[in-house]
Design a protein around this motif. Structure first.
Motif, PDB file in Angstrom:
ATOM      1  N   GLU A   1       0.824  -1.204   0.000  1.00  0.00           N
ATOM      2  CA  GLU A   1       0.000   0.000   0.000  1.00  0.00           C
ATOM      3  C   GLU A   1       0.857   1.252   0.000  1.00  0.00           C
ATOM      4  O   GLU A   1       0.535   2.243  -0.676  1.00  0.00           O
ATOM      5  CB  GLU A   1      -0.930  -0.012   1.224  1.00  0.00           C
ATOM      6  CG  GLU A   1      -1.663   1.299   1.514  1.00  0.00           C
ATOM      7  CD  GLU A   1      -2.614   1.747   0.407  1.00  0.00           C
ATOM      8  OE1 GLU A   1      -3.073   2.897   0.467  1.00  0.00           O
ATOM      9  OE2 GLU A   1      -2.897   0.942  -0.521  1.00  0.00           O
ATOM     10  N   GLY A   2       1.959   1.239   0.733  1.00  0.00           N
ATOM     11  CA  GLY A   2       2.839   2.395   0.767  1.00  0.00           C
ATOM     12  C   GLY A   2       3.401   2.728  -0.602  1.00  0.00           C
ATOM     13  O   GLY A   2       3.455   3.903  -0.999  1.00  0.00           O
ATOM     14  N   ILE A   3       3.811   1.700  -1.346  1.00  0.00           N
ATOM     15  CA  ILE A   3       4.354   1.904  -2.689  1.00  0.00           C
ATOM     16  C   ILE A   3       3.264   2.383  -3.642  1.00  0.00           C
ATOM     17  O   ILE A   3       3.464   3.304  -4.445  1.00  0.00           O
ATOM     18  CB  ILE A   3       4.996   0.607  -3.206  1.00  0.00           C
ATOM     19  CG1 ILE A   3       6.243   0.286  -2.372  1.00  0.00           C
ATOM     20  CG2 ILE A   3       5.355   0.735  -4.688  1.00  0.00           C
ATOM     21  CD1 ILE A   3       6.872  -1.040  -2.703  1.00  0.00           C
ATOM     22  N   ALA A   4       2.072   1.757  -3.533  1.00  0.00           N
ATOM     23  CA  ALA A   4       0.966   2.155  -4.410  1.00  0.00           C
ATOM     24  C   ALA A   4       0.550   3.601  -4.153  1.00  0.00           C
ATOM     25  O   ALA A   4       0.325   4.378  -5.095  1.00  0.00           O
ATOM     26  CB  ALA A   4      -0.225   1.214  -4.195  1.00  0.00           C
ATOM     27  N   ALA A   5       0.473   3.982  -2.872  1.00  0.00           N
ATOM     28  CA  ALA A   5       0.056   5.350  -2.533  1.00  0.00           C
ATOM     29  C   ALA A   5       1.056   6.371  -3.058  1.00  0.00           C
ATOM     30  O   ALA A   5       0.674   7.434  -3.549  1.00  0.00           O
ATOM     31  CB  ALA A   5      -0.101   5.471  -1.024  1.00  0.00           C
ATOM     32  N   PHE A   6       2.349   6.047  -2.956  1.00  0.00           N
ATOM     33  CA  PHE A   6       3.377   6.952  -3.452  1.00  0.00           C
ATOM     34  C   PHE A   6       3.221   7.158  -4.957  1.00  0.00           C
ATOM     35  O   PHE A   6       3.261   8.284  -5.456  1.00  0.00           O
ATOM     36  CB  PHE A   6       4.770   6.396  -3.138  1.00  0.00           C
ATOM     37  CG  PHE A   6       5.888   7.219  -3.711  1.00  0.00           C
ATOM     38  CD1 PHE A   6       6.369   8.331  -3.036  1.00  0.00           C
ATOM     39  CD2 PHE A   6       6.466   6.883  -4.941  1.00  0.00           C
ATOM     40  CE1 PHE A   6       7.397   9.109  -3.575  1.00  0.00           C
ATOM     41  CE2 PHE A   6       7.487   7.642  -5.476  1.00  0.00           C
ATOM     42  CZ  PHE A   6       7.952   8.759  -4.791  1.00  0.00           C
ATOM     43  N   ASN A   7       3.039   6.063  -5.684  1.00  0.00           N
ATOM     44  CA  ASN A   7       2.959   6.152  -7.140  1.00  0.00           C
ATOM     45  C   ASN A   7       1.645   6.759  -7.615  1.00  0.00           C
ATOM     46  O   ASN A   7       1.572   7.311  -8.723  1.00  0.00           O
ATOM     47  CB  ASN A   7       3.139   4.758  -7.754  1.00  0.00           C
ATOM     48  CG  ASN A   7       4.588   4.322  -7.744  1.00  0.00           C
ATOM     49  OD1 ASN A   7       5.407   4.825  -8.505  1.00  0.00           O
ATOM     50  ND2 ASN A   7       4.936   3.399  -6.852  1.00  0.00           N
ATOM     51  N   GLU A   8       0.608   6.682  -6.787  1.00  0.00           N
ATOM     52  CA  GLU A   8      -0.696   7.261  -7.146  1.00  0.00           C
ATOM     53  C   GLU A   8      -0.890   8.646  -6.541  1.00  0.00           C
ATOM     54  O   GLU A   8      -1.966   9.233  -6.641  1.00  0.00           O
ATOM     55  CB  GLU A   8      -1.811   6.315  -6.704  1.00  0.00           C
ATOM     56  CG  GLU A   8      -1.795   4.991  -7.453  1.00  0.00           C
ATOM     57  CD  GLU A   8      -2.680   3.933  -6.810  1.00  0.00           C
ATOM     58  OE1 GLU A   8      -3.538   4.303  -5.975  1.00  0.00           O
ATOM     59  OE2 GLU A   8      -2.518   2.734  -7.144  1.00  0.00           O
ATOM     60  N   ASN A   9       0.153   9.158  -5.860  1.00  0.00           N
ATOM     61  CA  ASN A   9       0.142  10.498  -5.284  1.00  0.00           C
ATOM     62  C   ASN A   9      -1.061  10.705  -4.356  1.00  0.00           C
ATOM     63  O   ASN A   9      -1.804  11.678  -4.471  1.00  0.00           O
ATOM     64  CB  ASN A   9       0.131  11.547  -6.386  1.00  0.00           C
ATOM     65  CG  ASN A   9       0.513  12.928  -5.864  1.00  0.00           C
ATOM     66  OD1 ASN A   9       1.238  13.038  -4.882  1.00  0.00           O
ATOM     67  ND2 ASN A   9       0.012  13.961  -6.504  1.00  0.00           N
ATOM     68  N   ARG A  10      -1.237   9.789  -3.410  1.00  0.00           N
ATOM     69  CA  ARG A  10      -2.337   9.871  -2.455  1.00  0.00           C
ATOM     70  C   ARG A  10      -1.846   9.434  -1.076  1.00  0.00           C
ATOM     71  O   ARG A  10      -0.752   8.881  -0.940  1.00  0.00           O
ATOM     72  CB  ARG A  10      -3.506   8.974  -2.880  1.00  0.00           C
ATOM     73  CG  ARG A  10      -3.136   7.503  -3.002  1.00  0.00           C
ATOM     74  CD  ARG A  10      -4.337   6.624  -3.300  1.00  0.00           C
ATOM     75  NE  ARG A  10      -3.956   5.225  -3.527  1.00  0.00           N
ATOM     76  CZ  ARG A  10      -3.694   4.338  -2.555  1.00  0.00           C
ATOM     77  NH1 ARG A  10      -3.762   4.698  -1.266  1.00  0.00           N
ATOM     78  NH2 ARG A  10      -3.360   3.101  -2.876  1.00  0.00           N
ATOM     79  N   ALA A  11      -2.657   9.711  -0.075  1.00  0.00           N
ATOM     80  CA  ALA A  11      -2.310   9.283   1.274  1.00  0.00           C
ATOM     81  C   ALA A  11      -2.547   7.785   1.408  1.00  0.00           C
ATOM     82  O   ALA A  11      -3.549   7.255   0.921  1.00  0.00           O
ATOM     83  CB  ALA A  11      -3.171  10.031   2.301  1.00  0.00           C
ATOM     84  N   PRO A  12      -1.625   7.051   2.036  1.00  0.00           N
ATOM     85  CA  PRO A  12      -1.810   5.606   2.177  1.00  0.00           C
ATOM     86  C   PRO A  12      -2.935   5.281   3.145  1.00  0.00           C
ATOM     87  O   PRO A  12      -3.213   6.022   4.083  1.00  0.00           O
ATOM     88  CB  PRO A  12      -0.472   5.133   2.733  1.00  0.00           C
ATOM     89  CG  PRO A  12       0.126   6.339   3.382  1.00  0.00           C
ATOM     90  CD  PRO A  12      -0.347   7.514   2.605  1.00  0.00           C
ATOM     91  N   GLN A  13      -3.583   4.171   2.922  1.00  0.00           N
ATOM     92  CA  GLN A  13      -4.645   3.663   3.787  1.00  0.00           C
ATOM     93  C   GLN A  13      -4.113   2.404   4.488  1.00  0.00           C
ATOM     94  O   GLN A  13      -4.190   1.306   3.957  1.00  0.00           O
ATOM     95  CB  GLN A  13      -5.901   3.341   2.978  1.00  0.00           C
ATOM     96  CG  GLN A  13      -6.466   4.539   2.222  1.00  0.00           C
ATOM     97  CD  GLN A  13      -6.922   5.646   3.160  1.00  0.00           C
ATOM     98  OE1 GLN A  13      -7.642   5.395   4.133  1.00  0.00           O
ATOM     99  NE2 GLN A  13      -6.506   6.886   2.873  1.00  0.00           N
ATOM    100  N   TRP A  14      -3.542   2.591   5.650  1.00  0.00           N
ATOM    101  CA  TRP A  14      -2.916   1.475   6.359  1.00  0.00           C
ATOM    102  C   TRP A  14      -3.953   0.549   6.969  1.00  0.00           C
ATOM    103  O   TRP A  14      -4.983   0.993   7.469  1.00  0.00           O
ATOM    104  CB  TRP A  14      -2.013   1.999   7.463  1.00  0.00           C
ATOM    105  CG  TRP A  14      -1.018   3.049   7.058  1.00  0.00           C
ATOM    106  CD1 TRP A  14      -0.967   4.339   7.504  1.00  0.00           C
ATOM    107  CD2 TRP A  14       0.065   2.885   6.142  1.00  0.00           C
ATOM    108  NE1 TRP A  14       0.087   4.986   6.897  1.00  0.00           N
ATOM    109  CE2 TRP A  14       0.740   4.143   6.080  1.00  0.00           C
ATOM    110  CE3 TRP A  14       0.531   1.813   5.365  1.00  0.00           C
ATOM    111  CZ2 TRP A  14       1.839   4.341   5.275  1.00  0.00           C
ATOM    112  CZ3 TRP A  14       1.642   2.025   4.565  1.00  0.00           C
ATOM    113  CH2 TRP A  14       2.297   3.261   4.527  1.00  0.00           C
TER     114      TRP A  14
END
Length: 260
Positions: A244-257
């Motif tokens: 999720e951390g990698i996906a959030a970074f690449n999608e320019n959004r806040a991660p949903q832990w």
């Protein structure tokens, strides 16, 4: 949420705030307060929604004056030792808490109060805060981690001087020596909450494993500690939070832990 008589507990988002609430007694720790504080931190042994804890106290003058000596007056040896066993478990529960614990020191912290600060992961304090391990002046010695945590925070030789002489020291000295992270001229709770909120916004599994690696690694030789770090790191490698951390970074959004 459990209701306590001598501690104020509040959840602010993912941050839990626990305040000692005996200002009329300088927030001294009696048996009941010790039991309540133990209960608060024992409940955090298995992390759930709480991602950071702030430990502070009511009032503007005292963080904690240590053990309640008025309650101890007249205790039998057996009663005294049973009470201290509660305090020992209380401090261990804070030290072993898997999530970060920040001390927001709002005033004087003597004896067991200083030990509470030392049991936390790091600490902020107001300018008028003062510290001391005064036990040797009472014919005892620090028994809630003081002889172990103070040398680790400020160095052995200085800790010996302070403990053996029972000499108080200022917030400025505590900052200079490495026991405090910051002296806050404004609201120490606001400062602690700002940091706690930053911590709570990061991956909960990553925070837990990073704290674990630092705590245990500090007790090892460097090679063993680095191997321990990799073991902690590898526990995160297959987690959903890492993905999720990698996906959030690449999608320019806040991660949903999710903590998984």
């Amino acid at each position: 949420m459990t209701k306590y008589e001598m501690i104020e507990v509040e959840d602010v988002g993912s941050v839990k705030v626990a305040k000692l609430n005996r200002p009329q007694a300088a927030n001294a720790i009696n048996t009941q307060l010790g039991c309540e504080l133990l209960d608060v931190f024992a409940d955090l042994a298995v992390p759930r929604d709480t991602r950071c804890v702030i430990l502070s106290a009511a009032g503007e003058r005292h963080f904690c004056a240590g053990g309640d000596l008025k309650e101890r007056n007249g205790m039998t040896d057996d009663q005294y030792l049973k009470q201290h066993a509660v305090y020992e478990r209380m401090v261990r529960a804070i030290v072993e808490c898997p999530i970060p614990v920040i001390a927001a020191v709002n005033g004087i912290a003597y004896a067991g109060g200083t030990e509470l600060v030392l049991a936390c992961d790091f600490a902020y304090a107001v300018p008028h805060a003062r510290f001391a391990l005064t036990e040797t002046s009472l014919g005892i010695m620090p028994g809630c981690g003081g002889t172990q945590n103070l040398p680790r925070a400020i160095g052995m030789r200085r800790a010996k001087e302070l403990i053996l002489s029972a000499t108080p020291f200022s917030a400025e000295e505590a900052l200079q020596w490495g026991m405090l992270n910051k002296i806050v001229s404004g609201s120490v709770m606001d400062e602690a909450m700002a940091t706690a909120t930053k911590i709570a916004s990061n991956g909960p599994l990553a925070i837990t494993q990073a704290k674990r690696a630092m705590n245990f690694g500090a007790q090892m030789d460097l090679r063993s500690a680095m191997e321990f770090e990799i073991d902690a790191y590898n526990r995160l490698a297959t987690s959903n939070d890492r993905k999720e951390g990698i996906a959030a970074f690449n999608e320019n959004r806040a991660p949903q832990w999710t903590g998984n």
